[in-house]
Design a protein around this motif. Structure first.
Motif, PDB file in Angstrom:
ATOM      1  N   PHE A 168      19.431 -62.655  16.627  1.00  0.00           N
ATOM      2  CA  PHE A 168      18.571 -63.759  17.060  1.00  0.00           C
ATOM      3  C   PHE A 168      19.291 -64.646  18.075  1.00  0.00           C
ATOM      4  O   PHE A 168      18.674 -65.142  19.024  1.00  0.00           O
ATOM      5  CB  PHE A 168      18.155 -64.608  15.853  1.00  0.00           C
ATOM      6  N   ALA A 169      20.590 -64.855  17.851  1.00  0.00           N
ATOM      7  CA  ALA A 169      21.356 -65.737  18.735  1.00  0.00           C
ATOM      8  C   ALA A 169      21.648 -65.106  20.090  1.00  0.00           C
ATOM      9  O   ALA A 169      22.079 -65.808  21.013  1.00  0.00           O
ATOM     10  CB  ALA A 169      22.670 -66.129  18.064  1.00  0.00           C
ATOM     11  N   SER A 170      21.390 -63.812  20.221  1.00  0.00           N
ATOM     12  CA  SER A 170      21.792 -63.085  21.432  1.00  0.00           C
ATOM     13  C   SER A 170      20.646 -62.708  22.351  1.00  0.00           C
ATOM     14  O   SER A 170      20.885 -62.323  23.497  1.00  0.00           O
ATOM     15  CB  SER A 170      22.538 -61.802  21.022  1.00  0.00           C
ATOM     16  N   VAL A 171      19.411 -62.785  21.863  1.00  0.00           N
ATOM     17  CA  VAL A 171      18.259 -62.361  22.673  1.00  0.00           C
ATOM     18  C   VAL A 171      17.466 -63.571  23.152  1.00  0.00           C
ATOM     19  O   VAL A 171      17.641 -64.686  22.665  1.00  0.00           O
ATOM     20  CB  VAL A 171      17.339 -61.401  21.886  1.00  0.00           C
ATOM     21  N   GLY A 172      16.583 -63.327  24.097  1.00  0.00           N
ATOM     22  CA  GLY A 172      15.817 -64.421  24.671  1.00  0.00           C
ATOM     23  C   GLY A 172      14.697 -64.923  23.793  1.00  0.00           C
ATOM     24  O   GLY A 172      14.307 -66.091  23.873  1.00  0.00           O
TER      25      GLY A 172
END
Length: 211
Positions: A168-172
């Motif tokens: 979640f923290a890595s995608v837009g």
């Protein structure tokens, strides 16, 4: 476009707990999964405890059980929607590789990740051939995005729990679907419902460019 399995596509339980019901160690596994959710156990230990219950079981028998895996409605339609709109659907999951392989073949996911139970002579040995955790799940997704020439910000993830937080923290765009408190707090948007198609309005942001 990355979809979680347990708690997301498999509602109210996990694929491992479902299979453990046939294998005879569901209660022990459920306790271990609850400990993982609390942060008291890591996924490596949960996998080892679960894999031990698979010892001696034929691969074909597990494949047959997976035909009865409880699934949320709307998976095929959501995958088809993704493909019609230029989104490549993947499974980003900590479910065992036989589960990811089954769902990918059944619904047309492009690829999947997950821990792999060891086999020999067509039977499971009770050991883990490849461990996988929430960071491996994130790294798999980012590697798949790179392979398609996409930046992480142009990708989305749908999930429900602790194992989805690094992704979640890595995608837009991140969609917490029928999710727990931590996933809801980390997600771009939260959606609840009994059909996977209910995430489509949120995923439409990738198509329109909105955030």
């Amino acid at each position: 476009m990355f979809f979680d399995v347990d708690g997301t596509l498999v509602p109210g339980t996990s694929s491992s707990a479902f299979l453990a019901g046939f294998l005879g160690h569901r209660e022990e596994l459920t306790e271990a999964e609850d400990a993982y959710a609390r942060g008291a156990l890591d996924n490596r230990r949960v996998s080892e405890l679960d894999a031990a219950g698979w010892a001696g079981v034929p691969e074909k028998r597990v494949a047959g059980w997976l035909d009865e895996l409880p699934l949320i409605a709307g998976i095929a339609e959501t995958v088809a929607w993704c493909r019609r709109h230029g989104l490549v659907p993947f499974l980003a999951t900590l479910a065992w590789s036989p589960v990811g392989g089954h769902l990918s073949e059944r619904f047309g996911f492009h690829a999947f990740c997950g821990p792999r139970p060891e086999t020999a002579g067509g039977r499971f040995t009770g050991r883990v051939a490849r461990h996988f955790d929430e960071y491996g799940k994130r790294d798999f997704a980012l590697a798949q995005a790179r392979g398609l020439g996409l930046a992480p910000g142009s990708c989305a993830a749908v999930g429900d729990s602790r194992s989805d937080l690094p992704l979640f923290a890595s995608v837009g765009l991140s969609v917490a679907f029928n999710a727990g408190t931590d996933a809801r707090a980390a997600a771009t948007v939260a959606v609840d419902g009994g059909d996977l198609r209910e995430v489509i309005p949120a995923l439409s942001r990738l198509v329109t460019g909105a955030r």
